[in-house]
Design a protein around this motif. Structure first.
Motif, short mmCIF file in Angstrom:
data_model
loop_
_atom_site.label_atom_id
_atom_site.label_comp_id
_atom_site.label_asym_id
_atom_site.label_seq_id
_atom_site.Cartn_x
_atom_site.Cartn_y
_atom_site.Cartn_z
N MET A 1 0.81 -1.18 -0.11
CA MET A 1 -0.02 0.12 0.00
C MET A 1 0.84 1.33 -0.07
O MET A 1 0.58 2.02 -0.89
CB MET A 1 -0.88 0.02 1.05
CG MET A 1 -1.99 1.20 1.23
SD MET A 1 -2.87 1.32 2.79
CE MET A 1 -1.48 1.63 4.01
N TYR A 2 1.70 1.27 0.86
CA TYR A 2 2.78 2.20 0.97
C TYR A 2 3.48 2.72 -0.17
O TYR A 2 3.77 4.06 -0.67
CB TYR A 2 3.90 2.22 2.10
CG TYR A 2 3.20 2.11 3.33
CD1 TYR A 2 1.95 2.90 3.78
CD2 TYR A 2 3.35 1.12 4.16
CE1 TYR A 2 1.35 2.67 5.35
CE2 TYR A 2 2.88 0.88 5.59
CZ TYR A 2 1.65 1.64 5.93
OH TYR A 2 1.41 1.65 7.20
N SER A 3 3.90 1.70 -1.00
CA SER A 3 4.59 1.72 -2.33
C SER A 3 3.67 2.29 -3.26
O SER A 3 4.07 3.02 -4.09
CB SER A 3 5.03 0.47 -2.71
OG SER A 3 6.00 -0.08 -1.90
N LYS A 4 2.22 2.08 -3.31
CA LYS A 4 1.27 2.40 -4.21
C LYS A 4 1.14 4.32 -3.96
O LYS A 4 1.02 5.01 -4.91
CB LYS A 4 -0.10 1.89 -4.11
CG LYS A 4 -0.13 0.57 -4.78
CD LYS A 4 -1.39 -0.19 -4.63
CE LYS A 4 -1.41 -1.60 -5.01
NZ LYS A 4 -2.81 -2.02 -5.11
N LYS A 88 3.50 20.17 2.86
CA LYS A 88 3.13 20.12 4.54
C LYS A 88 2.00 19.89 4.90
O LYS A 88 1.49 18.96 5.75
CB LYS A 88 3.65 21.59 5.12
CG LYS A 88 5.14 21.67 5.26
CD LYS A 88 5.36 22.90 6.07
CE LYS A 88 6.83 23.34 6.23
NZ LYS A 88 7.19 24.47 7.02
N LYS A 89 0.96 20.37 4.18
CA LYS A 89 -0.43 20.23 4.27
C LYS A 89 -0.95 18.56 4.06
O LYS A 89 -1.66 18.02 4.92
CB LYS A 89 -1.46 21.03 3.51
CG LYS A 89 -2.89 20.85 3.93
CD LYS A 89 -3.61 21.96 3.16
CE LYS A 89 -5.05 22.25 3.64
NZ LYS A 89 -5.66 23.22 2.73
N GLU A 90 -0.49 17.95 3.25
CA GLU A 90 -0.56 16.82 2.78
C GLU A 90 -0.14 15.86 3.70
O GLU A 90 -0.80 14.85 4.09
CB GLU A 90 -0.04 16.55 1.34
CG GLU A 90 0.01 14.96 0.87
CD GLU A 90 0.92 14.57 -0.17
OE1 GLU A 90 1.31 13.46 -0.36
OE2 GLU A 90 1.38 15.46 -0.90
N LEU A 91 1.09 15.89 4.24
CA LEU A 91 1.70 15.21 5.37
C LEU A 91 0.93 15.45 6.64
O LEU A 91 1.02 14.37 7.30
CB LEU A 91 3.21 15.78 5.32
CG LEU A 91 4.32 15.41 4.11
CD1 LEU A 91 5.64 16.12 4.54
CD2 LEU A 91 4.16 14.16 3.78
N ARG A 101 4.91 8.78 12.16
CA ARG A 101 6.06 9.36 11.63
C ARG A 101 6.86 8.61 10.73
O ARG A 101 7.51 8.87 9.63
CB ARG A 101 7.02 10.23 12.54
CG ARG A 101 6.34 11.49 13.12
CD ARG A 101 7.25 12.40 13.89
NE ARG A 101 6.85 13.83 14.19
CZ ARG A 101 5.86 14.04 15.30
NH1 ARG A 101 5.58 12.99 15.95
NH2 ARG A 101 5.34 15.22 15.48
N SER A 102 7.02 7.23 11.24
CA SER A 102 7.98 6.43 10.90
C SER A 102 7.22 5.88 9.32
O SER A 102 8.17 5.58 8.44
CB SER A 102 8.03 5.11 11.84
OG SER A 102 6.96 4.52 12.20
N ILE A 107 7.35 6.35 3.43
CA ILE A 107 6.68 6.83 2.07
C ILE A 107 7.77 7.76 1.52
O ILE A 107 7.86 7.66 0.34
CB ILE A 107 5.49 7.49 2.28
CG1 ILE A 107 4.27 6.41 2.70
CG2 ILE A 107 4.86 7.92 1.07
CD1 ILE A 107 3.00 7.07 3.47
N LEU A 108 8.34 8.62 1.92
CA LEU A 108 9.13 9.56 1.58
C LEU A 108 10.37 8.89 0.95
O LEU A 108 10.96 9.21 -0.06
CB LEU A 108 9.48 10.81 2.58
CG LEU A 108 8.42 11.52 2.83
CD1 LEU A 108 8.75 12.64 3.89
CD2 LEU A 108 7.85 12.54 1.62
#
Length: 657
Positions: A1-4, A88-91, A101-102, A107-108
C-alpha cells in the motif's frame, strides 16, 4: 500500500514539479558525459603512450567532478526541501488519518528511491548520447583523425554516477526522515496559511542605492578595460570588487526603484493586473536579491567562459608557435664560470648530426634591471635582469629562422620582449631613446619585437636588448643556447635525443647552474594539454553553473506560486479570468528569469571584450562560432527551464484555486 502511495505521489509531483526531475536528469547527463571521456580509445592510447596531459585531463575531470557533485548535491537538497515544504498540508493530513512519523518517513524514502532510479536511468540514457558528441569534440581538439572515434559506453562513468548520485539521494532520504521527525501536526495543517509579507522600505533608499549601483558598475567596467587581465595591477582587483558590489546593489534596489518609477505613471500602474504583478515581483526580488546576485555572477562566468574557451585554445596554439620557433633547443645557465653551450656539449660528447642545422648564441648580464628602463613596471618585473645579446648572434638566429639579417649602427639597439610588450610600446611611443651605461642609444624598432630566441614551453623573453658586439666585450655569459632545426623527417628519434640531455649528470669538472633541452613537439604537446584541460573545466563548470542557476530561479518562482495561492484566489473572487491570471504568471516568470540574465549579458559584453583583447594579443581569433555555440546551449537550457517553470506555476495555481 505504501509503495502505491509513493508511486502516486511521484506521479503527482512529476506533473506539478517537473523542474525537479528535469534538473536531476540533466545533472546525471552532464556528470556522466564528462566522466566518460576516460573510456574514449584515443585518450586511452595517449595515456598508455606516456603522454602526461591525457592522464592529467582525466585526473582533473575526476577532481572537478567531486566539486560538481557537491554543487549538485546542494541543489538537489534545496529542491527536495522545497518539495517537502509545499507538501506540509498533505503530510499533516496523513498524520491526522493516523499515520505515524515512521510510516510517513518510509513513504518519503520510497519516493526518493523511485525518483533517484528514474532520474539515473533517464540521465544516463541521455548522457550516453551526449557523451558521443563530446568524445568527437575531444578528438578534434587533439588533432586526431575521426577514424579513431568509436562508440563507447563507460562502465566506470556509470558506476561513478550511480555512486555519487546514490550517495546524494541517501542524504536526501536521511534529510527527509529528520525533517518529518521535527514537524508537528498543527504546523503542517496551517502551513498553507502562512504567506510571506510584502514589505517595502523608503523609496529614497532604493533610488540612492540604484545610483550607487550604476556608479560602481561604471567604474568597474572602466577599470577592467584599462587594466585588462593583469591581476598584478591593484585597479584590476578593485574592478572585480566593484563589479560584485554593483551587482548586489542592483538587485537590492531594483524592486523599489521600478515600483517607484511605475507608480509615477498611473496609466501603466493601474492597467489590468499590473499592480498585482509589480507587488509580486518586488516582493520576490527584494527577498532573494543575494541569491539573484550570485546567479547573475554564475551566468556571467558561464557566458564568458563558454564564449572565449575555444578562442583561448586557438590563442594558446598561436602562443606556442611564438614560444617554440625551433625544432629543439638546449640551454645552459652558468653559475660562476664563463662556459658556452659548445664547451658543455663537447664535454658530454653530445653531437649535432649532419641532418640538423644549428645556431648558438650567448646572453650577457650587465647588472641592469627592468626598472632601470621601465620605472612604472609592475613590482613582479622591476628586479628582473635585462639580457643583452650581440647583434652577430641575433643574426645567426634570424638566419636559422630563414629571415633577413639586420644591421645596427654603434648607437642603435633593438628591444625584444613578449612579457612586457605594453610597457615597452608605451615608452617607445613617447621616446625612441634609452640610456645604457650612461650612453644614449636609439631604439631602431618602433614597437617591442615579440619573439622567443629559443624553444621553450612558454614566452620567455622578459626584456632583451640586441646591441653591437663591441659593447659586450668583457661581460660574463649568463646563458648560452643552441637552437636546432631538423632537416629530415625523423622527428621522433631527434626528440628522444634532446630529451636525454635532461638526464645527463653534471660533470664534476663543469660548475654550471643547470642544463636542459626542449623540443618543439614537447612544447606543443604541453600547450595543447593545458589548453584542453582549461577548456573542459570551463565547459563542465559553465554548464553546471547554468543548470544550477536556472534551477534555483525556477524553484524560487514555484515556491512563490505556492505561497501566493490566497492572493490568486482573491483575484478570482474579484472577477479575474483564467486568461488574465495566466498572463500575470507568464509575465512574472519572464521577468524573473530575464533580470539576472540581462545584467549578466551586460557584464559579459565587457568581460568578453577584455578576455578577447587578451587572447588577440597572441593571435587574432574570431569568437563568432564559440559565441554562437554558447548562445545555443544557453537558449536550449534556459528556455527549457523557463517553459517548464511557467507550466508548473500554472498547474500549482490552477489546482489550488
Amino acid at each position: 500500500m505504501y509503495s502505491k502511495i509513493a508511486a502516486r505521489n511521484v506521479t503527482k509531483s512529476f506533473k506539478d514539479y517537473a523542474i525537479y526531475f528535469l534538473t536531476l536528469t540533466l545533472a546525471v547527463c552532464i556528470f556522466y558525459s564528462f566522466n566518460s571521456l576516460e573510456s574514449q580509445k584515443v585518450l586511452l592510447d595517449m595515456k598508455n603512450s606516456g603522454r602526461d596531459y591525457a592522464s592529467i585531463l582525466m585526473n582533473v575531470i575526476s577532481g572537478v567532478s567531486v566539486f560538481v557533485s557537491i554543487i549538485l548535491g546542494g541543489l538537489i537538497l534545496y529542491a527536495n526541501n522545497f518539495l517537502i515544504k509545499k507538501r506540509k498540508k498533505e503530510l499533516g493530513l496523513y498524520m491526522t488519518l493516523g499515520m505515524g512519523r515512521s510510516t510517513i518517513s518510509r513513504i518519503l524514502v520510497t519516493e526518493t528511491l523511485l525518483v533517484g532510479v528514474i532520474s539515473l536511468v533517464s540521465g544516463l540514457t541521455l548522457g550516453m548520447g551526449v557523451s558521443q558528441g563530446l568524445s568527437a569534440f575531444t578528438i578534434q581538439l587533439f588533432d586526431v583523425s575521426m577514424s579513431e572515434y568509436k562508440f563507447a559506453i563507460s562502465t566506470s562513468a556509470v558506476a561513478k554516477s550511480v555512486l555519487y548520485f546514490g550517495t546524494i539521494f541517501l542524504f536526501v532520504m536521511l534529510f527527509n526522515v529528520f525533517v518529518i521527525s521535527k514537524y508537528k501536526i498543527i504546523d503542517l495543517l496551517i502551513a498553507g496559511r502562512k504567506n510571506e509579507e510584502i514589505k517595502f522600505k523608503n523609496p529614497v533608499i532604493f533610488i540612492v542605492t540604484f545610483i550607487l549601483c550604476v556608479v560602481s558598475l561604471g567604474f568597474s567596467y572602466k577599470f577592467i578595460i584599462e587594466t585588462g587581465l593583469d591581476f598584478t595591477i591593484p585597479k584590476c582587483k578593485v574592478s572585480i570588487i566593484l563589479g560584485v558590489l554593483g551587482t548586489l546593489l542592483f538587485f537590492f534596489s531594483l524592486s523599489g526603484f521600478i515600483l517607484y518609477v511605475v507608480k509615477k505613471n498611473k496609466k501603466v500602474y493601474f492597467k489590468g493586473l499590473n499592480i498585482f504583478i509589480l507587488k509580486q515581483m518586488s516582493s520576490k526580488v527584494n527577498t532573494n536579491f543575494i541569491s539573484m546576485s550570485v546567479i547573475c555572477l554564475m551566468l556571467l562566468i558561464t557566458m564568458v567562459g563558454l564564449s572565449t574557451g575555444i578562442s583561448f585554445k586557438k590563442a594558446m596554439d598561436a602562443r606556442t608557435k611564438e614560444a617554440a620557433p625551433f625544432d629543439a633547443s638546449i640551454m645552459l645557465v652558468n653559475k660562476d664560470k664563463n662556459y658556452t653551450i659548445e664547451d658543455v656539449l663537447k664535454t658530454l660528447d653530445f653531437k649535432i648530426s649532419k641532418n640538423e642545422k644549428s645556431a648558438s648564441y650567448n646572453l650577457y648580464e650587465t647588472g641592469m634591471q627592468v626598472v632601470d628602463f621601465l620605472p612604472d613596471v609592475t613590482k613582479s618585473y622591476q628586479n628582473s635582469d635585462v639580457d643583452f645579446i650581440k647583434v652577430s648572434d641575433y643574426n645567426k638566429i634570424l638566419t636559422l629562422k630563414g629571415e633577413k639579417e639586420i644591421h645596427l649602427n654603434n648607437n642603435e639597439v633593438l628591444l625584444l620582449s613578449n612579457r612586457l610588450v605594453n610597457p615597452i610600446n608605451e615608452k617607445l611611443k613617447n621616446s625612441n631613446k634609452i640610456n645604457i651605461k650612461e650612453k644614449e642609444y636609439l631604439v631602431k624598432n618602433s614597437k617591442a619585437i615579440q619573439e622567443n630566441l629559443q624553444t621553450l614551453g612558454n614566452l620567455g623573453t622578459v626584456f632583451t636588448i640586441v646591441i653591437n658586439d663591441e659593447f659586450l666585450s668583457g661581460y660574463q655569459i649568463s646563458t648560452s643556447v643552441i637552437n636546432v632545426n631538423y632537416l629530415d623527417g625523423n622527428r621522433e628519434e631527434y626528440n628522444k635525443k634532446y630529451d636525454k640531455i635532461n638526464h645527463y649528470n653534471k660533470d664534476a669538472n663543469i660548475n654550471i647552474e643547470f642544463l636542459f633541452g626542449v623540443t618543439k613537439d614537447q612544447a606543443y604537446e604541453k600547450s595543447k594539454g593545458i589548453a584542453t584541460i582549461i577548456l573542459f573545466i570551463g565547459l563542465y563548470l559553465g554548464i553546471v553553473f547554468l543548470i544550477t542557476s536556472t534551477a534555483v530561479l525556477a524553484l524560487q518562482l514555484l515556491s512563490e506560486a505556492s505561497d501566493s495561492i490566497e492572493r490568486y484566489k482573491s483575484l478570482k473572487r474579484i472577477g479575474s479570468s483564467r486568461k488574465m491570471i495566466d498572463k500575470t504568471i507568464f509575465i512574472q516568470t519572464l521577468v524573473y528569469f530575464s533580470l539576472p540574465v540581462i545584467l549578466a549579458l551586460i557584464h559579459s559584453v565587457t568581460g568578453i571584450y577584455v578576455v578577447n583583447d587578451f587572447i588577440n594579443s597572441y593571435d587574432n581569433t574570431n569568437i563568432v562560432f564559440s559565441s554562437f555555440m554558447t548562445a545555443l546551449i544557453f537558449i536550449v537550457i534556459y528556455a527549457g527551464y523557463f517553459y517548464t517553470t511557467y507550466i508548473g506555476y500554472k498547474n500549482i495555481v490552477k489546482s489550488n484555486t
